[in-house]
Design a protein around this motif. Structure first.
Motif, PDB file in Angstrom:
ATOM      1  N   PHE A 156      60.170 -38.787  25.748  1.00  0.00           N
ATOM      2  CA  PHE A 156      59.418 -39.105  26.961  1.00  0.00           C
ATOM      3  C   PHE A 156      59.097 -40.589  26.905  1.00  0.00           C
ATOM      4  CE2 PHE A 156      59.016 -34.694  26.149  1.00  0.00           C
ATOM      5  CZ  PHE A 156      58.893 -34.065  27.385  1.00  0.00           C
ATOM      6  N   TYR A 157      59.057 -41.239  28.065  1.00  0.00           N
ATOM      7  CA  TYR A 157      58.871 -42.688  28.030  1.00  0.00           C
ATOM      8  C   TYR A 157      58.179 -43.183  29.287  1.00  0.00           C
ATOM      9  CZ  TYR A 157      63.035 -42.563  30.993  1.00  0.00           C
ATOM     10  OH  TYR A 157      63.919 -42.291  32.011  1.00  0.00           O
ATOM     11  N   ALA A 158      57.603 -44.366  29.192  1.00  0.00           N
ATOM     12  CA  ALA A 158      56.978 -45.024  30.344  1.00  0.00           C
ATOM     13  C   ALA A 158      57.566 -46.428  30.392  1.00  0.00           C
ATOM     14  CB  ALA A 158      55.466 -45.078  30.172  1.00  0.00           C
ATOM     15  N   ARG A 159      58.609 -46.582  31.182  1.00  0.00           N
ATOM     16  CA  ARG A 159      59.424 -47.811  31.171  1.00  0.00           C
ATOM     17  C   ARG A 159      59.684 -48.215  29.728  1.00  0.00           C
ATOM     18  NH1 ARG A 159      56.757 -50.633  36.321  1.00  0.00           N
ATOM     19  NH2 ARG A 159      57.382 -48.981  37.720  1.00  0.00           N
ATOM     20  N   GLY A 160      59.610 -49.500  29.428  1.00  0.00           N
ATOM     21  CA  GLY A 160      59.788 -49.911  28.031  1.00  0.00           C
ATOM     22  C   GLY A 160      58.435 -50.088  27.367  1.00  0.00           C
ATOM     23  N   GLN A 161      57.404 -49.426  27.898  1.00  0.00           N
ATOM     24  CA  GLN A 161      56.039 -49.684  27.438  1.00  0.00           C
ATOM     25  C   GLN A 161      55.327 -48.404  27.048  1.00  0.00           C
ATOM     26  OE1 GLN A 161      54.497 -51.708  30.870  1.00  0.00           O
ATOM     27  NE2 GLN A 161      56.245 -53.076  30.890  1.00  0.00           N
ATOM     28  N   THR A 162      56.063 -47.516  26.403  1.00  0.00           N
ATOM     29  CA  THR A 162      55.493 -46.207  26.100  1.00  0.00           C
ATOM     30  C   THR A 162      54.287 -46.318  25.172  1.00  0.00           C
ATOM     31  OG1 THR A 162      57.780 -45.479  26.171  1.00  0.00           O
ATOM     32  CG2 THR A 162      56.142 -43.858  25.506  1.00  0.00           C
TER      33      THR A 162
END
Lengths: 638, 257
Positions: A156-162
């Motif tokens: 799971f990720y949040a853009r490149g700012q996980t």
């Protein structure tokens, strides 16, 4: 002393449930009588402090930054694993467990790893409910990607700012508890000593980094969530302030340090440019999903401009050597392969210490827009640092020290060998064995903080009465006095060299002899040199200014002093482990193809070291590892 | 290359500060500005002078700890970058570079270029969260979030809390910071139950800390290293207006049987 991992028995999938049921509970009305100190406000620390506060304990949390939101968990880019199997591609708790044990090269405890995989699903639920803006599909469901050597899409990720988003989630949960008065937060505050009374952890000594005030704090339990020791190498992907001081202080007070030689060298970082370099920047491993790694087939082409090297003169060495996993082989393997091609004289860029990470094919196949959506901020970051546009020319990357799998030894309850001292996140040794898989650090930090420590600390407190040690206790006063003397000693040396100059020298020594590849001669050389360097430090250090003010040189001096002791143990551990496993590659132990070769006959154990004094040899304790569920095999990604 | 620095030096919060001039020679254009300051500091230590204190940590533009005003612009004029991402290649040989701390009433100077930004933490503590107990969450995929909303929430959530928006604003307003958090949480279904009480509480705290109000200078957006849009301020104003008009103080309802 025998090391008891204290793991529950029975079927592995029932162990955590069984342990939770066995736990002593603290009456809700009594919880506020117990004081718990949490050091560090990263994913593990912030989530533990918030969850413990919410349960009703009286929590004090400390961090060295100006705000708890800055801890270095924030820099994690790629993502967080969880065995949700939302993509229906065959994932399960057991598969995540299996992958983590195998990825760690069979040097982690099965029970701990299973629990990690088990609570991974709860983490995603928790974070989503907190408002962490994970990437979504058009239908509104969560998006997943495959990451770092996994053959299922469980990240799971949040853009490149996980890391940033997960940390902000934990920080907000912490803020809620600070407002509710259950957590007292102290920022710009550095832990300089652990207080142990009658063999039990009872508090810490801190220095206020603005006023210089040295203070003791007592508690019923202490949790260290202070991150790893990668900065012992000076150059690493860690933040500048990251340090091993809390770990080392605890170690000197009786907590065993486990597997310190298990350090992770991350394959995709921006190469070093000059001697002034202050840190290294990681480019997320997710880039390897769409980027192809290559160097020229012939070393003669290394100096040529990249577009003058035709397709048939390029060696996509990961795809060639590991056809099944290709560019997605685990980190330790990708890093060593990069080192090998550079050692062969085929590296690119200044000094020949770099390999290409090329997006040309992906941009052709998917379009620039898709690549921009997936990695836009990473490409921008690369552009800022190197002044090269990675949409047009391939990135140049090289491995760098990133994460440390070793750390304070803990049992199944995450308690160290000092009763009452708990250790969470990167600071403990427990879940990643000899190599951590991508997107697993965030998972472990939050697992420990949200779902393990709140239970196990409660169980510990439930067995004893609150209070008992006050600030005027002789051990507390002695600990405070020792810190004051130590600070003064650093200030009084009056030599000629800055803390950083010693740190750089130490870092280079560790990188050369205890870096990506290690051998007996090199390690022995480092082991002889480190004590000499330490002696020079205590004779020739210069710290400008006083202790009663904001003094960043003094902060650095204290950290470097401890790094100079820590490094010796790391090298000693690397020297003793005459096998290659995970991030620890001993040149003497490799297959004819140059792959790492484990020696399960002799080294299938956790090496836990007991401190005996700065210039005395530490004592090695072994916790044997047994594998009931994942069969011991030589790792292969061919 | 060689540059000249005019750096704000101030011993502590009580003393008066002033600019001091330093020369930085043998500077590589590939150095970051902070690495250049490391070199200057090493030189000061050699002369037994106090090095320049400045905040920094990750040095890769994400932790939000660094923050210098460079030639009058918070984080310098690179755009979309933090101080630590600024490189010397953006300057010319012989340049005079003015370096000073973020300035605002709510950000007192602690030493040299180090300021106290805990006021921003207190704004978050006032309500910048979703109240969810650990372990009480439903399955993550039971909450559907349209991709457009999730993406916009992420745009707002990208704020790193550095405070450059405050330093750039002639009113030292923290409205971009506050609006970013209100929008991040207010755009998501999970954030709806507390949406309006959150807006009231955070704005109240923002005012109490001594931050000014927005008068549309747009300097905040221009210097924001994460390019957070001032559209979020309009969103905050709408939520705040609605909240202020409809707010009913909660009644105490205790007990049970």
């Amino acid at each position: 002393m025998t090391l008891n991992s204290n793991c529950p028995t029975g079927p592995i999938e029932k162990r955590w449930e069984k342990r939770r049921f066995e736990m002593k509970l603290v009456n809700p009305a009594n919880k506020r009588k117990y004081n718990v100190i949490v050091v560090g406000s990263g994913l593990a620390g912030a989530s533990a402090a918030a969850s413990l506060g919410e349960l009703g304990y009286n929590v004090q949390c400390f961090c060295y930054q100006d705000s708890p939101r800055r801890a270095h968990s924030i820099a994690a880019q790629g993502g967080i694993n969880a065995a949700k199997n939302y993509t229906n591609d065959g994932d399960s708790i057991f598969r995540l467990f299996y992958d983590t044990v195998k990825g760690g090269d069979f040097r982690a405890r099965e029970s701990n790893v299973y629990r990690l995989a088990e609570v991974s699903v709860d983490i995603i639920d928790q974070c989503t409910a907190q408002g962490v803006p994970f990437a979504r599909e058009y239908g509104g469901l969560l998006a997943n990607r495959s990451f770092g050597g996994a053959q299922v899409s469980r990240t799971f990720y949040a853009r490149g700012q996980t890391g940033q988003q997960l940390l902000i989630g934990a920080y907000q949960a912490l803020a809620r508890q600070i407002a509710a008065g259950t957590v007292k937060m102290s920022c710009r505050s550095e832990m300089l000593e652990l207080i142990v009374v009658d063999g039990v952890a009872r508090g810490i000594v801190t220095r206020d980094m603005v006023t210089g005030k040295i203070e003791a704090h007592v508690a019923d339990a202490v949790a260290l969530c202070t991150g790893g020791y990668g900065n012992v190498f000076y150059l690493s992907t860690n933040a500048k302030g990251c340090n091993a001081m809390a770990l080392w202080r605890a170690h000197k007070k009786g907590a065993f340090l486990a597997n310190p030689c298990f350090t992770q060298i991350h394959p995709t970082c921006i190469p070093v440019k000059g001697e002034y370099q202050s840190k290294l920047t990681l480019m997320s491993e997710s880039l390897r999903n769409d980027g192809r790694v290559w160097v020229p087939k012939d070393g003669k082409d290394s100096g040529k401009p990249v577009f003058d090297i035709p397709e048939n003169a390029r060696d996509y060495y990961l795809e060639r050597r590991y056809p099944a996993f290709g560019n997605l082989v685990p980190r330790d393997i990708a890093s060593r392969a990069a080192k090998q091609v550079c050692d062969d004289g085929r590296g690119v860029g200044p000094g020949g210490l770099g390999v290409y990470l090329d997006f040309a094919d992906s941009i052709k196949r998917l379009g620039r827009k898709t690549i921009e959506e997936r990695y836009g901020n990473l490409f921008d970051m690369y552009h800022h640092i190197t002044d090269e546009n990675p949409y047009e020319v391939p990135m140049r990357i090289y491995p760098a020290v990133h994460y440390t799998m070793g750390g304070l030894w803990v049992d199944y309850d995450l308690m160290s060998t000092v009763p009452g001292l708990f250790v969470g996140g990167e600071a403990n040794f427990s879940d990643h064995g000899a190599n951590r898989l991508g997107a697993s650090a965030l998972m472990q930090g939050l697992a420990d903080g949200y779902f393990v420590l709140p239970y196990t600390i409660g169980h510990y407190l439930g067995q004893r009465a609150a209070g008992g040690v006050k600030l005027d206790h002789p051990e507390v006063k002695a600990a405070k006095k020792s810190v004051e003397e130590r600070v003064q000693k650093l200030l009084d040396i009056g030599g000629s060299r800055s803390p950083d100059s010693f740190h750089r020298e130490l870092g280079l020594l560790c990188w050369e002899h205890c870096g990506m590849a290690r051998n007996k001669a090199g390690l022995e050389k480092a082991l002889a040199r480190i004590p000499e360097l330490r002696a020079e430090f205590w004779q020739d250090l210069r710290v400008v200014g006083s202790g009663e003010e904001l003094n960043q040189e003094l902060e650095r001096a204290g950290r470097v002093a401890d790094a100079l002791e820590f490094a010796e143990l790391m090298v000693r551990d690397a020297l003793h482990r005459e096998e290659s496993c995970g991030g620890h590659f001993r040149e003497e132990s490799q297959t004819p193809e140059g792959e790492a070769m484990r020696d399960d006959e002799r080294y299938c154990y956790v090496a836990a070291w007991a401190h005996q004094g700065v210039d005395a040899e530490p004592v090695l304790h072994k916790e044997p590892l047994s594998f009931e569920y994942v069969k011991l095999t030589q790792r292969s990604y061919k | 290359m060689r540059v000249f620095l005019q750096v704000w030096r101030q011993k502590n919060g009580q003393s008066k500060g002033r600019f001091e001039r330093y020369e930085a020679s043998d500077i590589s254009p590939d150095m970051s500005l902070l690495e250049m300051l490391d070199v200057v500091n090493e030189g000061l230590v050699q002369k037994n002078e106090a090095p320049i204190a400045f905040d920094h940590d990750c040095r890769e533009g994400i932790c939000g700890m660094c923050g210098l005003v460079i030639n009058g612009v918070p984080h310098g004029s690179e755009g979309g970058a933090t101080t630590c991402q600024l490189h010397m290649r953006k300057f010319r040989d012989g340049d005079e570079i003015w370096i000073e701390p973020f300035r605002a009433k709510a950000f007192p100077v602690l030493r040299d270029c180090v300021v106290d930004r805990t006021a921003l933490d207190r704004i978050i503590q006032a309500g910048g969260f979703i109240s969810v107990r650990t372990g009480a969450a439903p399955d993550a995929n039971q909450i559907l979030v349209p991709k457009e909303d999730a993406d916009l929430a992420m745009d707002a959530a990208a704020c790193i809390g550095c405070g450059a928006c405050v330093a750039a604003c002639p009113n030292a307003s923290a409205m971009l910071f506050t609006a970013a958090k209100l929008s991040h949480l207010g755009l998501l279904p999970q954030g709806q139950p507390e949406r309006y009480s959150r807006a009231l509480a955070m704005v109240k705290q923002m005012d109490a800390e001594g931050f000014g109000a927005c008068t549309n200078h747009e300097e905040c957006e221009a210097v924001c290293p994460k390019e957070v849009s001032i559209d979020f301020i309009a969103r905050m104003n709408r939520d705040f207006a609605k909240a202020a008009a409809t707010f009913r103080p909660p009644k105490a309802r205790g007990g049970g049987d």
